[in-house]
Design a protein around this motif. Structure first.
Motif, PDB file in Angstrom:
ATOM      1  N   ASP A 100      61.529 -63.724 -40.083  1.00 43.94           N
ATOM      2  CA  ASP A 100      61.244 -62.328 -40.404  1.00 43.94           C
ATOM      3  C   ASP A 100      62.320 -61.352 -39.951  1.00 43.94           C
ATOM      4  O   ASP A 100      62.398 -60.233 -40.440  1.00 43.94           O
ATOM      5  CB  ASP A 100      59.911 -61.902 -39.779  1.00 43.94           C
ATOM      6  N   ILE A 101      63.145 -61.748 -38.970  1.00 42.68           N
ATOM      7  CA  ILE A 101      64.175 -60.848 -38.453  1.00 42.68           C
ATOM      8  C   ILE A 101      65.111 -60.431 -39.586  1.00 42.68           C
ATOM      9  O   ILE A 101      65.519 -61.238 -40.419  1.00 42.68           O
ATOM     10  CB  ILE A 101      64.973 -61.528 -37.322  1.00 42.68           C
ATOM     11  N   GLY A 102      65.461 -59.159 -39.603  1.00 43.46           N
ATOM     12  CA  GLY A 102      66.397 -58.655 -40.591  1.00 43.46           C
ATOM     13  C   GLY A 102      65.717 -58.017 -41.789  1.00 43.46           C
ATOM     14  O   GLY A 102      66.386 -57.468 -42.652  1.00 43.46           O
ATOM     15  N   ARG A 103      64.395 -58.066 -41.834  1.00 35.69           N
ATOM     16  CA  ARG A 103      63.701 -57.543 -43.016  1.00 35.69           C
ATOM     17  C   ARG A 103      63.207 -56.109 -42.832  1.00 35.69           C
ATOM     18  O   ARG A 103      62.656 -55.531 -43.751  1.00 35.69           O
ATOM     19  CB  ARG A 103      62.538 -58.468 -43.370  1.00 35.69           C
ATOM     20  N   ALA A 104      63.367 -55.566 -41.638  1.00 35.54           N
ATOM     21  CA  ALA A 104      63.014 -54.172 -41.366  1.00 35.54           C
ATOM     22  C   ALA A 104      61.582 -53.867 -41.810  1.00 35.54           C
ATOM     23  O   ALA A 104      61.316 -52.912 -42.517  1.00 35.54           O
ATOM     24  CB  ALA A 104      64.006 -53.215 -42.021  1.00 35.54           C
ATOM     25  N   ARG A 105      60.655 -54.684 -41.364  1.00 34.82           N
ATOM     26  CA  ARG A 105      59.259 -54.542 -41.768  1.00 34.82           C
ATOM     27  C   ARG A 105      58.646 -53.274 -41.171  1.00 34.82           C
ATOM     28  O   ARG A 105      58.709 -53.033 -39.984  1.00 34.82           O
ATOM     29  CB  ARG A 105      58.454 -55.748 -41.299  1.00 34.82           C
ATOM     30  N   GLY A 106      58.015 -52.465 -41.994  1.00 34.82           N
ATOM     31  CA  GLY A 106      57.247 -51.332 -41.489  1.00 34.82           C
ATOM     32  C   GLY A 106      58.044 -50.260 -40.783  1.00 34.82           C
ATOM     33  O   GLY A 106      57.490 -49.504 -39.981  1.00 34.82           O
ATOM     34  N   THR A 107      59.338 -50.169 -41.074  1.00 35.74           N
ATOM     35  CA  THR A 107      60.169 -49.207 -40.343  1.00 35.74           C
ATOM     36  C   THR A 107      60.428 -47.930 -41.141  1.00 35.74           C
ATOM     37  O   THR A 107      61.150 -47.054 -40.670  1.00 35.74           O
ATOM     38  CB  THR A 107      61.521 -49.844 -39.963  1.00 35.74           C
ATOM     39  N   ASP A 108      59.878 -47.822 -42.319  1.00 34.16           N
ATOM     40  CA  ASP A 108      60.053 -46.606 -43.128  1.00 34.16           C
ATOM     41  C   ASP A 108      58.698 -45.902 -43.230  1.00 34.16           C
ATOM     42  O   ASP A 108      58.113 -45.769 -44.298  1.00 34.16           O
ATOM     43  CB  ASP A 108      60.593 -46.962 -44.513  1.00 34.16           C
ATOM     44  N   TYR A 109      58.214 -45.412 -42.102  1.00 31.36           N
ATOM     45  CA  TYR A 109      56.847 -44.891 -42.020  1.00 31.36           C
ATOM     46  C   TYR A 109      56.676 -43.595 -42.795  1.00 31.36           C
ATOM     47  O   TYR A 109      55.599 -43.289 -43.282  1.00 31.36           O
ATOM     48  CB  TYR A 109      56.488 -44.680 -40.547  1.00 31.36           C
TER      49      TYR A 109
END
Length: 403
Positions: free
Chosen positions: A12-21
């Motif tokens: 999962d690292i590198g996928r920027a999950r949930g960081t564009d709130y």
């Protein structure tokens, strides 16, 4: 023995999950979104798999340079060159954010080459000098570096002691420099020195094979370990008048270059923070203690929300900063505030992410410790956080607290 938590996190690292709130992607143009996607995919594919090993060894992955060149991400609103990709300031910032989200050393290599070396020539060189140096640097056929800081002059680099003396059609440069990235192996390094005649700061393009130039790698670093920083000795280093950047006649001219790089550091800090938050969130959801995921802990949720708040604020800072640049409204103090806020907050986010990971937080397998250590450099270079606060403080109070 394989650890399922570690294995899943690596996936999962590198996928920027949930960081564009706050749905900041909706603020991007189609081309800016395309740049974001291209650099993100490149970073995950080419840089992330090798970042830890090179960082641990303190070596630079030279094989990445032609691949970065092929990505065609040398672009800037200030620089219009044949073959260069037209970009808004936001687009250029996204490049720095995405490279930094994967690894700050690679991002720093890129920033030194483009933001410091190329921009020095672009902003301070004559048209002939721009045509001579910039196209080959844009293609990464030649790599640049930037030498301003000295062993005894960091925050007070305005007082630099390296000298340049005119002798006919040549200049003779003497002095020492410290910390320039890329300086051990670059093709060109922009050296700032004080003219002994008028006492003003001038800039010179010095080639690596100049017999008066000696660069020695700085060892023992625990931050930006891939970056090949150097101690430089200039001993009767002779360059032609053609190598003097014709529009650099005082330290104020150098400051024009630095204003642009402070914007870059804000974006780079955001990239580190996005990565640290992403990893902490993923880890908290995967890691089980006392029979339940640690994400179910009130304390961990509070830490994650604090990190997300800082990440979101940095995104707003950077997007607005880029639009101000594109509109020609950026002031030095705005860049200083953005550099101050984003670098300090990103360091806090990385430290908090390391806490979320517990003991695993200190291993390179989980990447956070690399980002945390690298943020110590970002808080410091291009003007320390404290110096940025004094620049802004002087502006808002009308009183200078500088010595």
């Amino acid at each position: 023995m394989s650890d399922p938590v570690t294995d899943k996190l690596r996936d999962d690292i590198g996928r920027a999950r949930g960081t564009d709130y706050f749905l900041m992607k909706e603020q991007l143009t189609a081309e800016e979104a395309r740049i974001l996607r291209e650099v993100r995919e490149f970073g995950e594919r080419e840089i992330l798999p090798i970042a830890n090993s090179y960082w641990e060894r303190g070596e630079f992955p030279f094989e990445l340079v032609p691949r970065i060149a092929a990505l065609n991400i040398v672009g800037d609103h200030n620089m219009r060159l044949p073959g260069c990709r037209p970009m808004t300031a936001v687009g250029a910032g996204l490049v720095m954010m995405e490279l930094s989200r994967i690894d700050s050393s690679v991002a720093t290599f890129f920033a030194v080459h483009l933001g410091l070396a190329m921009q020095s020539i672009n902003l301070l060189g004559s048209e002939a000098q721009r045509e001579r140096y910039l196209p080959q640097m844009a293609r990464f056929e030649k790599v640049g570096a930037f030498a301003l800081t000295e062993p005894d002059h960091g925050s007070d680099s305005v007082a630099l002691e390296a000298t340049a003396k005119r002798e006919g059609d040549e200049w003779v440069i003497n002095g020492r420099k410290r910390w320039p990235g890329n300086a051990v192996w670059c093709d060109y390094i922009i050296v700032y020195a004080r003219d002994v005649a008028d006492k003003q700061v001038k800039a010179f393009v010095v080639e690596k094979n100049n017999p008066g130039y000696k660069a020695t790698k700085i060892g023992g670093k625990v931050s930006l370990r891939m970056v090949q920083n150097a101690d430089i000795i200039l001993t009767d280093c002779r360059v032609s008048e053609d190598a003097r950047l014709q529009k650099c006649n005082s330290f104020k001219d150098c400051a024009r270059v630095l204003m642009g790089t402070r914007n870059t550091v804000a974006w780079a800090s955001l990239g580190n923070a996005v990565s640290a938050y992403d990893i902490a969130l993923t880890y908290a959801q995967r890691r089980t203690q006392f029979g339940r995921p640690i994400a179910k802990s009130q304390m961990v949720q509070s830490m994650l929300v604090s990190m997300l708040g800082d990440v979101t604020a940095m995104q707003l800072y950077c997007i607005r900063l880029g639009r101000l640049i594109d509109d020609g409204k950026l002031e030095e103090t705005m860049a200083a505030l953005a550099k101050y806020y984003c670098s300090v907050k990103a360091r806090d986010v990385c430290r908090m992410a390391r806490d979320v990971l517990g003991g695993n937080g200190i291993t390179l397998d989980f990447h956070v410790i690399r980002h945390m250590c690298d943020m110590e450099s970002l808080v410091t270079y291009e003007g320390t956080a404290e110096i940025q606060s004094l620049i802004v403080g002087r502006d808002i109070t009308g009183q200078s607290a500088f010595v």
